[in-house]
Design a protein around this motif. Structure first.
Motif, PDB file in Angstrom:
ATOM      1  N   THR A 132       0.969  -1.189  -0.127  1.00  0.00           N
ATOM      2  CA  THR A 132      -0.022  -0.304  -0.334  1.00  0.00           C
ATOM      3  C   THR A 132       0.458   1.027  -0.150  1.00  0.00           C
ATOM      4  O   THR A 132       1.922   0.745   0.623  1.00  0.00           O
ATOM      5  N   PHE A 133       0.697   2.569  -1.056  1.00  0.00           N
ATOM      6  CA  PHE A 133       1.108   3.591  -0.936  1.00  0.00           C
ATOM      7  C   PHE A 133       0.716   4.715  -0.475  1.00  0.00           C
ATOM      8  O   PHE A 133      -0.678   4.541  -1.270  1.00  0.00           O
ATOM      9  N   ALA A 134       1.171   5.587  -0.029  1.00  0.00           N
ATOM     10  CA  ALA A 134      -0.082   6.638  -0.337  1.00  0.00           C
ATOM     11  C   ALA A 134      -0.002   7.511  -1.218  1.00  0.00           C
ATOM     12  O   ALA A 134       0.810   6.999  -2.151  1.00  0.00           O
ATOM     13  N   PRO A 135      -1.034   8.315  -2.032  1.00  0.00           N
ATOM     14  CA  PRO A 135      -0.815   8.653  -3.381  1.00  0.00           C
ATOM     15  C   PRO A 135      -0.039   9.776  -3.593  1.00  0.00           C
ATOM     16  O   PRO A 135       0.787   9.276  -5.149  1.00  0.00           O
ATOM     17  N   ASP A 136       0.705  10.249  -2.718  1.00  0.00           N
ATOM     18  CA  ASP A 136       1.925  10.518  -3.715  1.00  0.00           C
ATOM     19  C   ASP A 136       3.708  10.570  -4.173  1.00  0.00           C
ATOM     20  O   ASP A 136       4.101  10.295  -5.241  1.00  0.00           O
TER      21      ASP A 136
END
Length: 338
Positions: A132-136
């Motif tokens: 899971t990645f943050a949007p940025d």
């Protein structure tokens, strides 16, 4: 874990025989291609075999499956091999991927093969390693991976062109686009200058229009022009028995097409109509972005664009699309904003 660390062995079967566009790829030349390709991908730690397929792709594929090979990439310039028969086979053996090379690209065989293979390898990034990645972070990771895969290509381009190539690959998810994009000298600067002056942007489809979203669109006061779905366009197309796309260009020219940035990513008929008006002196865009896609007139129309006396950006061959055209405009708007 990087893709290259998870792939132990890749069998790449290629057929590049015959004489196409004055380019002969013969058996005795295949060793050189293999060595160059190994060097190109070796930097990523990939270990693979490159072999010539002596039978049909289906026979070669069945043979590999019987021998226990679980991951293979097949490269061919024969479009008939990419039809439904292969789709059924690939559905059955999900880890066998087919890459198709446009015959017009055989002159750049090694770099094209490299990018095609890297693109196919992305399919092997198994779901058990999903993170899971943050949007940025997603944005940053995407561009970092593109830069890593295309480092040589990007270094060979002027900085402004490299920036647009990055955005184009990111928008399409296709590394091959990096080798298909061509720029007339000074075309990026011409587009940036036109947008800074608030010139309009003429597009050929709702998809291109929807994809142009950069904040600098409002900053510079650039208006997007689209005539495709107007009632007068439909009526005139029926009367003239031609396409709405062609009529839309006629209406745009009638209302004035001088200094606009044109971004066509969908309709070859619109592009052909515009080419005629430019040749006749009725239209003179500041920049013509031609990424129309398809198998009827798309490639030949874009080759005609390269003969025009206006700045242009095109994709060679059948590839392109509305998302690509929009991404190039967004890239120009970003460059215009500094």
């Amino acid at each position: 874990m990087k893709i290259s660390e998870k792939i132990e062995n890749i069998n790449i079967c290629g057929r590049f025989f015959g004489f196409m566009r004055q380019i002969a790829i013969r058996v005795f030349e295949f060793g050189r291609v293999a060595r160059n390709l190994k060097d190109a991908l070796g930097r990523l730690g990939l270990n693979f075999d490159l072999k010539v397929a002596t039978n049909s792709l289906y026979e070669e594929a069945e043979k590999l499956v019987q021998n226990g090979v679980k991951r293979a990439i097949f490269v061919t310039h024969r479009f008939e091999d990419a039809k439904s028969g292969w789709f059924d086979f690939e559905t059955k053996h999900g880890t066998l991927k087919l890459c198709v090379i446009d015959p017009l690209q055989l002159a750049n065989l090694v770099p094209i093969l490299s990018t095609l293979i890297l693109s196919a390898l992305s399919a092997y990034d198994s779901s058990d390693n999903v993170k899971t990645f943050a949007p940025d972070e997603i944005y940053e990771q995407s561009f970092a991976r593109i830069k890593d895969a295309l480092s040589d290509r990007l270094r060979s381009l002027p900085q402004d062109e490299a920036e647009l190539v990055l955005r184009a690959v990111h928008a399409t998810g296709d590394l091959d686009i990096a080798w298909l994009l061509e720029f007339a000298k000074g075309s990026v600067k011409a587009g940036v200058d036109a947008l800074k002056q608030g010139n309009s942007i003429l597009v050929d489809s709702e998809m291109v229009k929807a994809g142009i979203y950069h904040p600098n669109l409002k900053t510079f006061g650039c208006r997007i022009r689209l005539y495709l779905n107007e009632e007068r366009t439909k009526e005139l197309a029926q009367t003239l028995k031609t396409t709405r796309s062609a009529v839309a260009v006629r209406l745009a020219v009638k209302e004035g097409l001088l200094g606009d940035v044109v971004a066509f990513g969908n309709a070859p008929t619109a592009l052909l109509e515009l080419i005629t008006h430019i040749k006749n002196g009725d239209a003179k865009p500041s920049l013509l972005i031609a990424t129309v896609c398809g198998f009827v007139n798309a490639g030949s129309a874009k080759e005609e664009v390269k003969k025009l006396c206006v700045p242009w950006i095109v994709t060679r061959g059948s590839k392109g699309g509305s998302a690509l055209a929009a991404s190039l405009v967004n890239g120009l708007l970003a460059l215009a904003g500094g």
